[in-house]
Write a protein that holds these residues in place. Structure first.
Motif, PDB file in Angstrom:
ATOM      1  N   ILE A   1     -18.382  -4.769  20.557  1.00 51.71           N
ATOM      2  CA  ILE A   1     -18.885  -6.125  20.349  1.00 51.71           C
ATOM      3  C   ILE A   1     -19.139  -6.725  21.721  1.00 51.71           C
ATOM      4  N   PHE A   2     -20.369  -7.101  21.977  1.00 52.23           N
ATOM      5  CA  PHE A   2     -20.748  -7.695  23.256  1.00 52.23           C
ATOM      6  C   PHE A   2     -20.212  -9.115  23.353  1.00 52.23           C
ATOM      7  N   GLN A   3     -19.505  -9.391  24.434  1.00 55.65           N
ATOM      8  CA  GLN A   3     -19.113 -10.757  24.776  1.00 55.65           C
ATOM      9  C   GLN A   3     -19.489 -10.960  26.228  1.00 55.65           C
ATOM     10  N   ASP A   4     -20.254 -11.986  26.502  1.00 54.68           N
ATOM     11  CA  ASP A   4     -20.829 -12.169  27.836  1.00 54.68           C
ATOM     12  C   ASP A   4     -19.819 -12.142  28.970  1.00 54.68           C
ATOM     13  N   THR A   5     -18.624 -12.644  28.750  1.00 52.12           N
ATOM     14  CA  THR A   5     -17.652 -12.697  29.834  1.00 52.12           C
ATOM     15  C   THR A   5     -17.146 -11.321  30.234  1.00 52.12           C
ATOM     16  N   ASP A   6     -17.220 -10.351  29.316  1.00 53.34           N
ATOM     17  CA  ASP A   6     -16.741  -9.002  29.600  1.00 53.34           C
ATOM     18  C   ASP A   6     -17.846  -8.048  29.998  1.00 53.34           C
ATOM     19  N   GLU A   7     -19.043  -8.300  29.571  1.00 54.91           N
ATOM     20  CA  GLU A   7     -20.086  -7.291  29.643  1.00 54.91           C
ATOM     21  C   GLU A   7     -21.101  -7.450  30.761  1.00 54.91           C
ATOM     22  N   ILE A   8     -21.206  -8.606  31.366  1.00 49.13           N
ATOM     23  CA  ILE A   8     -22.224  -8.797  32.394  1.00 49.13           C
ATOM     24  C   ILE A   8     -21.558  -8.702  33.762  1.00 49.13           C
TER      25      ILE A   8
ATOM     26  N   ARG B   1     -17.275  -2.829  30.413  1.00 50.71           N
ATOM     27  CA  ARG B   1     -16.972  -1.623  29.658  1.00 50.71           C
ATOM     28  C   ARG B   1     -18.145  -0.652  29.722  1.00 50.71           C
ATOM     29  N   SER B   2     -18.376   0.067  28.672  1.00 46.69           N
ATOM     30  CA  SER B   2     -19.408   1.093  28.579  1.00 46.69           C
ATOM     31  C   SER B   2     -20.806   0.516  28.798  1.00 46.69           C
ATOM     32  N   THR B   3     -21.720   1.396  29.195  1.00 42.67           N
ATOM     33  CA  THR B   3     -23.099   0.971  29.398  1.00 42.67           C
ATOM     34  C   THR B   3     -23.947   1.156  28.144  1.00 42.67           C
ATOM     35  N   LYS B   4     -23.377   1.660  27.058  1.00 44.62           N
ATOM     36  CA  LYS B   4     -24.156   1.820  25.821  1.00 44.62           C
ATOM     37  C   LYS B   4     -24.485   0.451  25.229  1.00 44.62           C
ATOM     38  N   ARG B   5     -25.510   0.427  24.432  1.00 43.76           N
ATOM     39  CA  ARG B   5     -25.884  -0.832  23.781  1.00 43.76           C
ATOM     40  C   ARG B   5     -24.785  -1.248  22.812  1.00 43.76           C
ATOM     41  N   PRO B   6     -24.531  -2.542  22.712  1.00 41.97           N
ATOM     42  CA  PRO B   6     -23.455  -3.000  21.813  1.00 41.97           C
ATOM     43  C   PRO B   6     -23.858  -2.867  20.349  1.00 41.97           C
ATOM     44  N   ASP B   7     -22.862  -2.717  19.508  1.00 40.76           N
ATOM     45  CA  ASP B   7     -23.111  -2.675  18.073  1.00 40.76           C
ATOM     46  C   ASP B   7     -23.274  -4.084  17.520  1.00 40.76           C
ATOM     47  N   ALA B   8     -22.564  -5.032  18.102  1.00 38.66           N
ATOM     48  CA  ALA B   8     -22.625  -6.430  17.654  1.00 38.66           C
ATOM     49  C   ALA B   8     -22.661  -7.342  18.879  1.00 38.66           C
TER      50      ALA B   8
ATOM     51  N   SER C   1     -31.521 -11.436  31.684  1.00 46.47           N
ATOM     52  CA  SER C   1     -31.961 -10.082  31.337  1.00 46.47           C
ATOM     53  C   SER C   1     -30.864  -9.314  30.626  1.00 46.47           C
ATOM     54  N   ALA C   2     -29.632  -9.463  31.095  1.00 47.88           N
ATOM     55  CA  ALA C   2     -28.501  -8.776  30.463  1.00 47.88           C
ATOM     56  C   ALA C   2     -28.294  -9.278  29.035  1.00 47.88           C
ATOM     57  N   LEU C   3     -28.419 -10.582  28.825  1.00 50.02           N
ATOM     58  CA  LEU C   3     -28.294 -11.137  27.477  1.00 50.02           C
ATOM     59  C   LEU C   3     -29.426 -10.656  26.575  1.00 50.02           C
ATOM     60  N   GLU C   4     -30.633 -10.664  27.092  1.00 51.90           N
ATOM     61  CA  GLU C   4     -31.795 -10.199  26.319  1.00 51.90           C
ATOM     62  C   GLU C   4     -31.601  -8.750  25.885  1.00 51.90           C
ATOM     63  N   ASP C   5     -31.161  -7.898  26.809  1.00 50.79           N
ATOM     64  CA  ASP C   5     -30.946  -6.484  26.492  1.00 50.79           C
ATOM     65  C   ASP C   5     -29.882  -6.322  25.417  1.00 50.79           C
ATOM     66  N   ALA C   6     -28.792  -7.073  25.537  1.00 51.52           N
ATOM     67  CA  ALA C   6     -27.713  -6.982  24.552  1.00 51.52           C
ATOM     68  C   ALA C   6     -28.175  -7.476  23.185  1.00 51.52           C
ATOM     69  N   LEU C   7     -28.910  -8.577  23.154  1.00 51.45           N
ATOM     70  CA  LEU C   7     -29.432  -9.097  21.889  1.00 51.45           C
ATOM     71  C   LEU C   7     -30.387  -8.102  21.236  1.00 51.45           C
ATOM     72  N   ALA C   8     -31.272  -7.529  22.031  1.00 47.82           N
ATOM     73  CA  ALA C   8     -32.265  -6.594  21.504  1.00 47.82           C
ATOM     74  C   ALA C   8     -31.620  -5.310  20.997  1.00 47.82           C
ATOM     75  N   GLY C   9     -30.503  -4.926  21.587  1.00 45.55           N
ATOM     76  CA  GLY C   9     -29.867  -3.673  21.219  1.00 45.55           C
ATOM     77  C   GLY C   9     -28.813  -3.770  20.137  1.00 45.55           C
ATOM     78  N   ALA C  10     -28.327  -4.964  19.875  1.00 45.43           N
ATOM     79  CA  ALA C  10     -27.237  -5.137  18.904  1.00 45.43           C
ATOM     80  C   ALA C  10     -27.728  -4.924  17.478  1.00 45.43           C
ATOM     81  N   ARG C  11     -26.874  -4.321  16.672  1.00 49.79           N
ATOM     82  CA  ARG C  11     -27.207  -4.130  15.249  1.00 49.79           C
ATOM     83  C   ARG C  11     -26.793  -5.330  14.414  1.00 49.79           C
ATOM     84  N   PHE C  12     -25.791  -6.083  14.890  1.00 46.70           N
ATOM     85  CA  PHE C  12     -25.288  -7.257  14.174  1.00 46.70           C
ATOM     86  C   PHE C  12     -25.146  -8.414  15.153  1.00 46.70           C
TER      87      PHE C  12
END
Length: 131
Positions: free
Chosen positions: A47-54, A2-9, A62-73
């Motif tokens: 909502i970031f889910q690894d199967t959809d977002e990487i 999906r989008s390249t913006k940081r996930p909210d969760a 690195s993709a997981l680290e970025d998503a974790l660091a950027g998520a608000r929840f």
């Protein structure tokens, strides 16, 4: 992807739980994201889910680290498989570090998927963190 913006969760779950329930966790993620967007009146909550977002070929950790660091929840889907998964426990500990650095204690929203004995163990630091 999906989008390249940081996930909210960030959705943290044991893949085995999703597999044995024929994708129930993926279905839940989609419905939860949709409901939050309906409540907000816009479609920007992700909502970031690894199967959809990487994307294929991307550096997984690195993709997981970025998503974790950027998520608000952080939304862990708790089960015996979750507590047995080192990647899940790593994600939990990592996000807790980000949460603590912000001086917060309310950014982890656990969902109880299956009863887990590990939840009741007094000496389990992960369970203590989630209580």
């Amino acid at each position: 992807m999906r989008s390249t913006k940081r996930p909210d969760a960030f959705l943290s779950y044991a893949r085995l739980d999703n597999k044995v329930t024929d994708g129930y966790i993926s279905w839940f993620q989609e419905k939860l994201e949709g409901q939050v967007n309906a409540e907000l009146g816009k479609g920007s909550f992700q909502i970031f889910q690894d199967t959809d977002e990487i994307p294929s070929g991307a550096h997984w950790s690195s993709a997981l680290e970025d998503a974790l660091a950027g998520a608000r929840f952080f939304i862990p889907i708790l089960s015996p498989s979750y507590f047995a998964s080192q990647p899940c426990l790593f994600e939990l500990a990592k996000f807790h570090g980000y949460e603590s650095a912000q001086g917060r204690e309310d950014l982890i929203i656990p969902i109880y998927f299956r009863d887990a004995e590990e939840w009741d163990e007094a000496n389990n630091p992960h369970a203590a963190l989630l209580r």
